[in-house]
Design an enzyme around this catalytic site. Structure first.
Site, short mmCIF file in Angstrom:
data_model
loop_
_atom_site.label_atom_id
_atom_site.label_comp_id
_atom_site.label_asym_id
_atom_site.label_seq_id
_atom_site.Cartn_x
_atom_site.Cartn_y
_atom_site.Cartn_z
N HIS A 122 -9.83 7.53 -8.81
CA HIS A 122 -9.49 8.45 -9.90
C HIS A 122 -10.32 8.20 -11.16
CE1 HIS A 122 -6.61 5.12 -10.98
NE2 HIS A 122 -6.96 5.47 -12.20
N ASP A 152 -7.36 5.49 -3.02
CA ASP A 152 -7.71 5.49 -4.45
C ASP A 152 -8.74 4.41 -4.77
OD1 ASP A 152 -7.73 6.44 -7.05
OD2 ASP A 152 -6.11 5.14 -7.69
N GLY A 225 -7.54 2.45 -19.00
CA GLY A 225 -8.84 1.79 -19.10
C GLY A 225 -8.94 0.59 -18.18
N ASN A 226 -7.77 0.06 -17.76
CA ASN A 226 -7.75 -1.07 -16.82
C ASN A 226 -7.98 -0.63 -15.37
OD1 ASN A 226 -5.73 -2.77 -18.95
ND2 ASN A 226 -7.14 -3.97 -17.70
N SER A 227 -7.92 0.68 -15.10
CA SER A 227 -8.10 1.15 -13.73
C SER A 227 -9.39 0.62 -13.13
CB SER A 227 -8.13 2.68 -13.68
OG SER A 227 -6.87 3.20 -13.44
N LEU A 282 -2.13 3.12 14.73
CA LEU A 282 -1.24 2.39 15.63
C LEU A 282 -0.75 3.27 16.76
CD1 LEU A 282 0.38 -0.16 16.31
CD2 LEU A 282 2.13 0.60 14.68
N GLY A 283 -0.45 4.53 16.45
CA GLY A 283 0.06 5.43 17.48
C GLY A 283 1.54 5.31 17.70
#
Length: 482
Positions: A122, A152, A225-227, A282-283
């Protein structure tokens, strides 16, 4: 009285006009921490005033140079305030679309000395220009190697003329609730900032931020801003990438979430290996164990996840998993719901094996499940419908686990889906919508594209068409007349 708004807030910073950084760290850093070579940590509470006054500075000196600022610039369409105003449209020919340039700020972590940087998707989504500013204030244009909306995470590459400082991944997987951690990033564009806290919780799966929800929760202060910044352990290793906060006000309230390093490493490896992520599947469909189920399975408390459904001949079924088994752990890590199992399985690479511990008839078994891609075509087999029928002008797609996983649908959904509808065609006039699942035509069941194509061909030109579809969980039956 208005109720306070509580929201999960992604940590992308607001618009800024200049890059912010820190002075380069001193060359006289004490204690160099050998990544991956440190002995197992001994956890103990402070026992004296001298221990309470110990400093995190050596850890910061080791880790901070590998944390960068990421600046993205993108153009967004801005709706005119006169849109839909008859007077304005009559005399001025309608509102003209306007575009606005937006600059946003995030953080990133250098994970390879050649200039490979991981951040949040993002932070860079929709950007047409990306720039990275190092902790010593050097600035570089960045290339986007991979952007993965489902986790993300995004991976960037810069070209530097020398090897860059790197933050090592925490490969031990031994983080525990209560461990000290540091969050490093650039909140609000004020410059590189370090905050401290503890691991507040592990395996948070009810956050709802990404498809692979399995977060580390921390009370280290993180803000917009820490993203994309680093969550670091006391060995200076990356244990997670800070992503979001749970907040009433938009600021830090001590509930931050980070994507664990296991998933970060998987996405970085995919970027370095050509930029395409193939996710293991995994199914098996799992459901959480309730108190009643725990009692029926002879468990001392609700734990694990019950196998409710198996995809025929998928990895789980071939490995010996059965309906009614209780999955207790994957690779030795306890899981309590489907999200936890999906996350653990998704951190394996295609071709590797995962150890799945299950409870069956009161006995614990360990099954070896191969990490394989979901069956089917991720792009989906398509059929553009022509002729004289209600679906003329629609594009149909064959559902499969691979297509469903790629598009955020129920992996176990089967059948044929309306993918798109061309305006001013029979499908558009009749009212078909993208996302409709076609269940039957002319009273005949539609299981796949071959069924749909055959029915449409045999009845082409008919006037009356009984149709059954599923739309947002509701079944709709009607007779269409052409």
């Amino acid at each position: 009285m208005l109720r306070p708004v509580i929201a999960f807030i992604l940590l992308t910073g607001a618009s800024f006009s200049a890059a912010c950084g820190q002075e380069p760290p001193s060359d006289t850093a004490s204690a160099q921490l050998a990544a991956g070579a440190a002995p197992e940590a001994v956890r103990a509470a402070p026992e004296s005033q001298a221990q309470i006054q110990l400093s995190f500075a050596p850890v910061v000196r080791e880790a901070a140079p590998a944390v960068v600022n990421v600046y993205s610039r993108r153009v967004i369409a801005q709706r005119s305030p006169f849109a839909g105003d008859p007077f304005f449209e009559r005399f001025f020919g309608g509102p003209q679309p306007r575009q606005r340039e937006v600059n946003s700020l995030g953080s990133g972590v250098i994970v390879d000395a050649s200039g490979v940087i991981v951040t949040n998707n993002h932070v860079v989504a929709g950007a047409r220009d990306l720039r990275v500013v190092l902790s010593d204030r050097r600035e570089f244009a960045a290339e986007l190697l991979l952007a993965d909306e489902r986790t993300d995470l995004a991976v960037l590459k810069i070209d530097a003329d020398e090897p860059l400082p790197v933050m090592a991944f925490d490969d031990s997987g031994t983080a525990e609730v209560g461990d000290l951690v540091l969050a490093i990033g650039n909140p609000f564009g004020v410059g590189q900032t370090v905050t401290s806290g503890i691991v507040s919780a592990l395996a948070r799966t009810d956050v709802g931020i990404t498809d692979y929800a399995f977060f580390i929760q921390t009370d280290a202060a993180v803000n917009p801003g820490n993203s994309g910044g680093a969550l670091v352990n006391m060995r200076g290793e990356l244990i997670g990438v800070n992503t979001a906060i749970f907040s009433r006000s938009g600021g830090s309230q001590g509930i931050g979430f980070a994507i664990p390093a296991e998933m970060v490493r998987t996405v970085v490896a995919a970027a370095e290996d050509g930029g395409r992520i193939v996710r293991p599947w995994l199914g098996a469909r799992l459901q959480a164990v309730t108190s009643d189920l725990a009692q029926s399975f002879g468990l001392d408390r609700p734990r694990g996840a019950v196998v409710a459904e198996l995809w025929p001949d998928a990895a789980a079924e071939r490995a010996g998993l059965r309906r009614g088994d209780v999955v207790l752990a994957v690779d030795g890590v306890q899981v309590n719901d489907e999200n936890g199992a999906r996350f653990r399985f998704a951190t394996r690479s295609i071709g590797q094996d995962a150890r799945v511990t299950v409870l069956r008839d009161g006995d614990e078994l360990t099954l070896t499940v191969p990490a394989e891609a979901a069956p089917g075509d991720p792009e989906g087999r398509r059929l553009q419908v022509e002729g004289r029928n209600p679906l003329q002008g629609a594009e149909l797609v064959q559902l499969s686990p691979a297509f469903n996983e790629e598009n955020g649908l129920d992996p176990f959904a089967r059948g044929v889906l309306v993918f798109s509808v061309t305006p001013r065609t029979n499908a558009g006039f009749v009212g078909f919508q993208p996302g409709d699942r076609v269940l039957s035509l002319m009273g005949e069941s539609v299981e796949d594209l071959s069924d749909a194509s055959d029915i449409l061909r045999r009845h082409d030109g008919a006037v009356r068409w009984p149709v059954e579809i599923e739309r947002r969980g509701d079944r709709i039956r009607r007779e269409v007349r052409l």
